[in-house]
Enzyme design. Structure first.
Site, short mmCIF file in Angstrom:
data_model
loop_
_atom_site.label_atom_id
_atom_site.label_comp_id
_atom_site.label_asym_id
_atom_site.label_seq_id
_atom_site.Cartn_x
_atom_site.Cartn_y
_atom_site.Cartn_z
N LEU A 273 -2.22 -36.22 -40.44
CA LEU A 273 -1.16 -37.24 -40.52
C LEU A 273 -0.10 -37.05 -39.44
O LEU A 273 1.09 -37.11 -39.71
CB LEU A 273 -0.53 -37.23 -41.92
CG LEU A 273 -1.50 -37.46 -43.07
CD1 LEU A 273 -0.81 -37.28 -44.41
CD2 LEU A 273 -2.14 -38.83 -42.98
N HIS A 274 -0.56 -36.87 -38.21
CA HIS A 274 0.36 -36.70 -37.09
C HIS A 274 0.09 -37.69 -35.96
O HIS A 274 0.00 -37.31 -34.79
CB HIS A 274 0.26 -35.26 -36.54
CG HIS A 274 0.51 -34.21 -37.57
ND1 HIS A 274 0.03 -32.92 -37.45
CD2 HIS A 274 1.22 -34.24 -38.74
CE1 HIS A 274 0.40 -32.22 -38.50
NE2 HIS A 274 1.13 -32.99 -39.30
N PRO A 275 -0.03 -38.99 -36.25
CA PRO A 275 -0.26 -39.96 -35.16
C PRO A 275 0.95 -40.02 -34.23
O PRO A 275 2.10 -39.98 -34.69
CB PRO A 275 -0.47 -41.27 -35.91
CG PRO A 275 0.29 -41.10 -37.19
CD PRO A 275 0.11 -39.65 -37.55
N ASP B 187 -3.47 -37.15 -32.36
CA ASP B 187 -3.33 -36.75 -33.76
C ASP B 187 -3.86 -35.34 -33.89
O ASP B 187 -4.39 -34.75 -32.94
CB ASP B 187 -4.12 -37.73 -34.65
CG ASP B 187 -3.91 -37.49 -36.14
OD1 ASP B 187 -2.83 -37.01 -36.53
OD2 ASP B 187 -4.83 -37.78 -36.93
N HIS B 188 -3.74 -34.78 -35.07
CA HIS B 188 -4.40 -33.53 -35.45
C HIS B 188 -5.37 -33.82 -36.58
O HIS B 188 -5.01 -34.45 -37.57
CB HIS B 188 -3.38 -32.48 -35.93
CG HIS B 188 -2.43 -32.04 -34.86
ND1 HIS B 188 -1.08 -31.82 -35.10
CD2 HIS B 188 -2.62 -31.79 -33.54
CE1 HIS B 188 -0.50 -31.44 -33.98
NE2 HIS B 188 -1.41 -31.41 -33.02
#
Length: 578
Positions: free
Chosen positions: A486-488, A308-309
């Site tokens: 919100l980058h899973p 993620d980020h």
């Protein structure tokens, strides 16, 4: 009698919408899309008004509402993860920022065994196929790097607020370049950003791909259809997916259904997809048995490799009344809504993420490891404003965070109940390299925001504030304040190694037949930007692999490299020494 489809697509989100369009283009192919959420009704302003994005996030009507386990390196706090539960998936609730990632991201993918056709040359044609890009003046931005006739409408943010001008000038004063296009020849640098907005409305994957073809007789879409299990025929040497059990409806009206499929394609994203695989008996056998799930195929990589980020907001007060804060106070919102509803203009017609950039945090880094989103207001994703801003006072902020954290987490079922959210742990800030890059990220952002170009506006840092200065103070603040970007991704990674899940040449799940995965979970490594664009590229390329179409010819378009001998791995990775 049970109806049989050629393809059952589990998830009507970003990838699922694109696959439904491309696979149903063959009229002899029957396609069914199962979406657990509701339709993205055209009259719903919380989806289609770009500036309304804080409203669906956190709402049970639109959002799965995931939460991590206590993160051990964030003081044990849980981190909220919004995921779209609606047609279009997260593309119906996200920030509409379109970032492809750096070309070197795909060179990194291709360096792994079996992944050679996922390099930039092979991915670029699919990026181009999916987009119609327009410049600030409304003219086409198509060139050898950008597309001009695809279903995804992209427009450039005007970035006309004087705070954006100050930001771009300050970046140059701090020693960072501008670039013509962060999705073109040179990603590194600062520029106005592309966004998924058309005629003042959000242009989600569902609007771009799914709704234009909903009248095809060979395409069916069911909403409120929650997949609970993939069925398998285990009589042969290799288990074969044969269909999907799902529950349709809401509350007491829910009914159990089964649909037969020649192929099942999981498009639920990096959380839902591994959860469904594990519930269906595909995953690590010890985990499955501990929850009473019959093992269909031992595949230990399912749910592992989670990436993620993480990001923070660095917020400043403004001396001048130039931010958009006064326009967003409560008594102004009816005016914004009226202007958007009848004219599709004004503050409601923009996502406000109109500019930013990519930079390297130090000279040892070979391609950008930091991403900046600049906003002419001090506000959080949930709509809460910095102190004073809620009264219309002025401020601005930059979102910043490292792009290549070497931390790894997991998604694992907690029971055999398909309605119980899985265990989810990212292990944010768990490595020395990640912590070092976080300190660098905050210092780089502050350096830019304190350049002379901001002198006419800079009224002081509000968050984290001047009391946060040392490395440890910065890390303590990040532990308390950071949110997910919100980058899973990466939980059913493509590859051929022991922990790989998805075959990169076919998108099939290793050790099975009739089962494929196409979504962010197949990334082997997260890209250095918002992940919507890479997800759509993967879906476009996967559609050709699944349908047996001739792949698009690789591109020979050049791309910028800081050094010709740049390694394929971020700085500090031991594989650079191989």
């Amino acid at each position: 009698m049970t109806q049989t489809y050629d393809y059952v697509i589990v998830g009507g989100g970003s990838a699922g919408s694109a696959l439904a369009n491309r696979l149903s283009a063959d009229p002899s192919t029957k396609v069914l899309v199962l979406e657990a959420g509701h339709s993205d009704f055209k009259i719903d302003p919380f989806i289609h008004m770009p500036a309304a994005l804080p409203f669906p996030i956190g709402s049970k009507l639109y959002d799965w509402g995931y939460e991590t386990d206590p993160e051990p390196h964030l003081g044990g706090r849980r981190v909220y993860h919004a995921r779209g539960k609606v047609l279009g998936g997260s593309s119906s609730i996200n920030g509409m920022i379109f970032q492809r990632g750096n070309p070197m991201d795909y060179e990194r993918w291709a360096a792994d065994p079996g992944m050679k056709e996922w390099d930039y040359r092979h991915c670029l044609p699919y990026f181009k196929r999916m987009e119609s890009r327009f410049l600030e003046d409304g003219t086409s931005g198509a060139d050898q790097w950008r597309g001009g006739s695809g279903p995804l409408h992209l427009e450039r943010g005007p970035a006309s607020n004087p705070l954006f001008s100050a930001f771009f000038e300050a970046a140059q004063e701090a020693g960072y370049p501008l670039t013509d296009d962060v999705n073109g020849y040179r990603q590194e640098g600062f520029a106005p950003f592309d966004r998924n907005v058309k005629n003042g409305r959000r242009w989600s994957a569902a609007r771009a791909y799914l709704h234009p073809v909903m009248n095809r007789p060979n395409l069916s879409v069911e909403t409120f259809a929650h997949a609970t299990k993939i069925r398998f025929d285990t009589s042969g040497d290799v288990p074969r997916a044969t269909g999907v059990d799902y529950v349709r409806g809401v509350g007491r009206a829910r009914k159990h259904h089964f649909v037969s499929a020649k192929e099942v394609i999981c498009c639920g994203g990096a959380i839902n997809t591994p959860q469904l695989l594990q519930l269906s008996g595909v995953g690590d056998e010890s985990l499955l048995r501990s929850h009473g799930v019959d093992v269909v195929h031992h595949l230990p990589g399912v749910g592992e490799n989670l990436q993620d980020h993480l990001e923070v907001y660095i917020q400043y007060a403004s001396k001048q009344p130039v931010s958009i804060a006064p326009g967003l106070v409560w008594h102004q919102r009816p005016k914004i809504a009226w202007q958007w509803l009848f004219q599709k203009k004004g503050l409601g017609a923009t996502n406000h993420f109109e500019g930013g950039g990519f930079a390297r945090s130090n000279e040892d880094v070979d391609w950008p490891n930091l991403m900046f989103h600049f906003l002419p207001i001090a506000i959080r994703y949930d709509g809460s404003m910095a102190p004073g801003q809620e009264k219309g006072q002025h401020g601005y902020q930059v979102h910043i965070g490292p792009m290549y954290a070497d931390t790894r987490g997991h998604v694992r079922i907690k029971s055999a109940d398909p309605f119980e959210h899985p265990s989810m742990l990212f292990n944010y800030l768990s490595t020395p390299n990640d912590r070092r890059e976080w300190v660098e990220a905050v210092r780089v952002a502050r350096n830019i925001l304190n350049q002379p170009a901001f002198a006419p506006f800079n009224a002081g840092e509000m968050s984290p504030g001047p009391s946060v200065e040392t490395d440890e103070e910065i890390l303590d603040w990040v532990r308390k304040d950071a949110e997910t970007a919100l980058h899973p991704s990466c939980t059913a990674a493509m590859g051929t190694g022991e922990m790989s899940v998805t075959d990169p040449t076919s998108m099939k799940v290793h050790g099975t037949e009739g089962l494929r995965v196409v979504d962010a979970s197949v990334f082997p490594y997260v890209t250095n930007g918002n992940i919507y664009a890479p997800v759509m590229m993967v879906a476009e390329k996967a559609a050709d692999l699944i349908a047996g179409n001739t792949p698009l010819a690789p591109s020979d378009a050049p791309y910028y490299r800081h050094r010709d001998d740049s390694p394929l791995w971020p700085a500090g990775d031991p594989r650079n020494q191989i």
